[in-house]
Design a protein around this motif. Structure first.
Motif, PDB file in Angstrom:
ATOM      1  N   PHE A 190      33.711  58.418  87.602  1.00  0.00           N
ATOM      2  CA  PHE A 190      34.286  58.173  88.994  1.00  0.00           C
ATOM      3  C   PHE A 190      34.195  56.813  89.313  1.00  0.00           C
ATOM      4  N   ILE A 191      33.620  55.862  88.758  1.00  0.00           N
ATOM      5  CA  ILE A 191      33.682  54.308  89.218  1.00  0.00           C
ATOM      6  C   ILE A 191      35.205  53.963  88.757  1.00  0.00           C
ATOM      7  N   VAL A 192      35.308  54.046  87.543  1.00  0.00           N
ATOM      8  CA  VAL A 192      36.757  53.559  86.937  1.00  0.00           C
ATOM      9  C   VAL A 192      37.826  54.426  87.808  1.00  0.00           C
ATOM     10  N   ASN A 193      37.735  55.672  87.983  1.00  0.00           N
ATOM     11  CA  ASN A 193      38.876  56.259  88.634  1.00  0.00           C
ATOM     12  C   ASN A 193      39.046  56.191  90.114  1.00  0.00           C
ATOM     13  N   PHE A 194      37.914  55.534  90.910  1.00  0.00           N
ATOM     14  CA  PHE A 194      37.865  55.082  92.061  1.00  0.00           C
ATOM     15  C   PHE A 194      38.704  53.772  92.129  1.00  0.00           C
ATOM     16  N   VAL A 195      38.437  52.912  91.284  1.00  0.00           N
ATOM     17  CA  VAL A 195      39.237  51.369  91.264  1.00  0.00           C
ATOM     18  C   VAL A 195      40.566  51.737  90.826  1.00  0.00           C
ATOM     19  N   ILE A 196      40.757  52.515  89.898  1.00  0.00           N
ATOM     20  CA  ILE A 196      42.349  52.915  89.690  1.00  0.00           C
ATOM     21  C   ILE A 196      43.023  53.412  90.808  1.00  0.00           C
ATOM     22  N   GLY A 197      42.453  54.339  91.725  1.00  0.00           N
ATOM     23  CA  GLY A 197      43.058  54.894  92.790  1.00  0.00           C
ATOM     24  C   GLY A 197      43.298  53.835  93.946  1.00  0.00           C
ATOM     25  N   LEU A 198      42.466  52.984  93.765  1.00  0.00           N
ATOM     26  CA  LEU A 198      42.380  51.840  95.102  1.00  0.00           C
ATOM     27  C   LEU A 198      43.671  51.029  94.480  1.00  0.00           C
ATOM     28  N   PHE A 199      43.628  50.555  93.200  1.00  0.00           N
ATOM     29  CA  PHE A 199      45.004  49.880  92.935  1.00  0.00           C
ATOM     30  C   PHE A 199      46.372  50.655  92.905  1.00  0.00           C
ATOM     31  N   LEU A 200      46.453  51.728  92.705  1.00  0.00           N
ATOM     32  CA  LEU A 200      47.547  52.789  92.856  1.00  0.00           C
ATOM     33  C   LEU A 200      48.038  52.596  94.349  1.00  0.00           C
ATOM     34  N   PHE A 201      47.011  52.862  95.271  1.00  0.00           N
ATOM     35  CA  PHE A 201      47.257  53.225  96.727  1.00  0.00           C
ATOM     36  C   PHE A 201      47.874  51.833  97.207  1.00  0.00           C
ATOM     37  N   PHE A 202      47.321  50.445  96.579  1.00  0.00           N
ATOM     38  CA  PHE A 202      47.773  49.249  97.241  1.00  0.00           C
ATOM     39  C   PHE A 202      49.152  48.840  96.506  1.00  0.00           C
ATOM     40  N   THR A 226      51.360  51.050  95.567  1.00  0.00           N
ATOM     41  CA  THR A 226      52.492  51.873  96.319  1.00  0.00           C
ATOM     42  C   THR A 226      52.584  51.503  97.990  1.00  0.00           C
ATOM     43  N   TYR A 227      51.527  51.020  98.687  1.00  0.00           N
ATOM     44  CA  TYR A 227      51.504  50.705  99.926  1.00  0.00           C
ATOM     45  C   TYR A 227      52.237  49.211 100.176  1.00  0.00           C
ATOM     46  N   GLN A 228      52.153  48.502  99.181  1.00  0.00           N
ATOM     47  CA  GLN A 228      52.908  47.377  99.410  1.00  0.00           C
ATOM     48  C   GLN A 228      54.257  47.312  98.548  1.00  0.00           C
ATOM     49  N   GLY A 229      54.711  48.460  97.858  1.00  0.00           N
ATOM     50  CA  GLY A 229      56.018  48.581  97.460  1.00  0.00           C
ATOM     51  C   GLY A 229      56.384  47.664  96.210  1.00  0.00           C
ATOM     52  N   ILE A 230      55.337  47.465  95.117  1.00  0.00           N
ATOM     53  CA  ILE A 230      55.448  46.353  94.199  1.00  0.00           C
ATOM     54  C   ILE A 230      56.331  47.175  93.212  1.00  0.00           C
ATOM     55  N   LEU A 231      57.226  46.585  92.782  1.00  0.00           N
ATOM     56  CA  LEU A 231      58.095  46.924  91.859  1.00  0.00           C
ATOM     57  C   LEU A 231      57.460  47.154  90.372  1.00  0.00           C
ATOM     58  N   PHE A 232      57.802  48.105  89.572  1.00  0.00           N
ATOM     59  CA  PHE A 232      57.070  48.659  88.336  1.00  0.00           C
ATOM     60  C   PHE A 232      55.379  49.151  88.883  1.00  0.00           C
ATOM     61  N   LEU A 233      54.596  48.409  89.359  1.00  0.00           N
ATOM     62  CA  LEU A 233      53.326  48.954  89.579  1.00  0.00           C
ATOM     63  C   LEU A 233      53.298  49.862  90.667  1.00  0.00           C
ATOM     64  N   SER A 234      54.040  50.242  91.292  1.00  0.00           N
ATOM     65  CA  SER A 234      54.456  51.209  92.268  1.00  0.00           C
ATOM     66  C   SER A 234      54.881  52.529  91.825  1.00  0.00           C
ATOM     67  N   SER A 235      55.268  52.500  90.592  1.00  0.00           N
ATOM     68  CA  SER A 235      56.212  53.493  89.808  1.00  0.00           C
ATOM     69  C   SER A 235      55.279  54.751  90.086  1.00  0.00           C
ATOM     70  N   ARG A 236      56.071  56.000  89.941  1.00  0.00           N
ATOM     71  CA  ARG A 236      55.060  57.411  90.041  1.00  0.00           C
ATOM     72  C   ARG A 236      54.795  57.539  88.686  1.00  0.00           C
ATOM     73  N   PHE A 237      55.359  57.190  87.735  1.00  0.00           N
ATOM     74  CA  PHE A 237      54.649  57.429  86.355  1.00  0.00           C
ATOM     75  C   PHE A 237      53.380  56.941  86.165  1.00  0.00           C
ATOM     76  N   TRP A 238      52.681  56.165  86.834  1.00  0.00           N
ATOM     77  CA  TRP A 238      51.400  55.691  86.729  1.00  0.00           C
ATOM     78  C   TRP A 238      50.485  56.646  87.169  1.00  0.00           C
ATOM     79  N   PHE A 239      51.004  57.505  88.222  1.00  0.00           N
ATOM     80  CA  PHE A 239      50.081  58.607  88.694  1.00  0.00           C
ATOM     81  C   PHE A 239      50.096  59.528  87.405  1.00  0.00           C
ATOM     82  N   LEU A 240      51.057  59.907  86.769  1.00  0.00           N
ATOM     83  CA  LEU A 240      51.067  60.814  85.612  1.00  0.00           C
ATOM     84  C   LEU A 240      50.030  60.411  84.545  1.00  0.00           C
TER      85      LEU A 240
END
Length: 129
Positions: A63-75, A77-91
């Motif tokens: 839960f700790i690791v996935n909380f941090v990963i979820g925060l990074f993914l939200f950040f 995608t919210y900022q629209g950073i190329l490559f790091l905001s790609s949807r395959f990271w969610f997969l």
């Protein structure tokens, strides 16, 4: 829905921001991970000498690791950073969670055998001076 099932949707490098309902879902999931991680801190302290300690510790780290990963993914995608905001990271995130949960399940399945072995060993040792 047809767009959701295309490879262009999942592997587009400049995916942009998430839709508002999906942002809320992502925030909700990460908050749930945080709450469960906090609850498991107290369970870890309570069950330090239990057979379930290893399982509780594994879930806590999960839960700790996935909380941090979820925060990074939200950040990202919210900022629209190329490559790091790609949807395959969610997969990749969902697949890694499934694999991790499977490894925790394998640990949990062994607990009844460990309990039985400990009971048999205790029964055997009570007759040895």
């Amino acid at each position: 829905m047809n767009k959701f099932l295309t490879t262009d949707f999942w592997f587009n490098i400049s995916a942009g921001e998430l839709e508002p309902p999906f942002q809320k879902i992502l925030i909700g999931v990460t908050i749930i991970f945080l709450i469960l991680a906090i609850i498991l801190v107290f369970l870890k302290k309570k069950n330090q000498n239990s057979f379930y300690y290893k399982t509780i510790n594994s879930f806590h780290l999960f839960f700790i690791v996935n909380f941090v990963i979820g925060l990074f993914l939200f950040f990202f995608t919210y900022q629209g950073i190329l490559f790091l905001s790609s949807r395959f990271w969610f997969l990749i995130w969902v697949l890694s969670m499934l694999l991790w949960l499977n490894s925790i399940r394998l640990i949990t399945v062994k607990i009844p055998n460990i309990k039985e072995n400990a009971k048999n060993k205790a029964d055997y040792n009570k007759y040895i001076p």
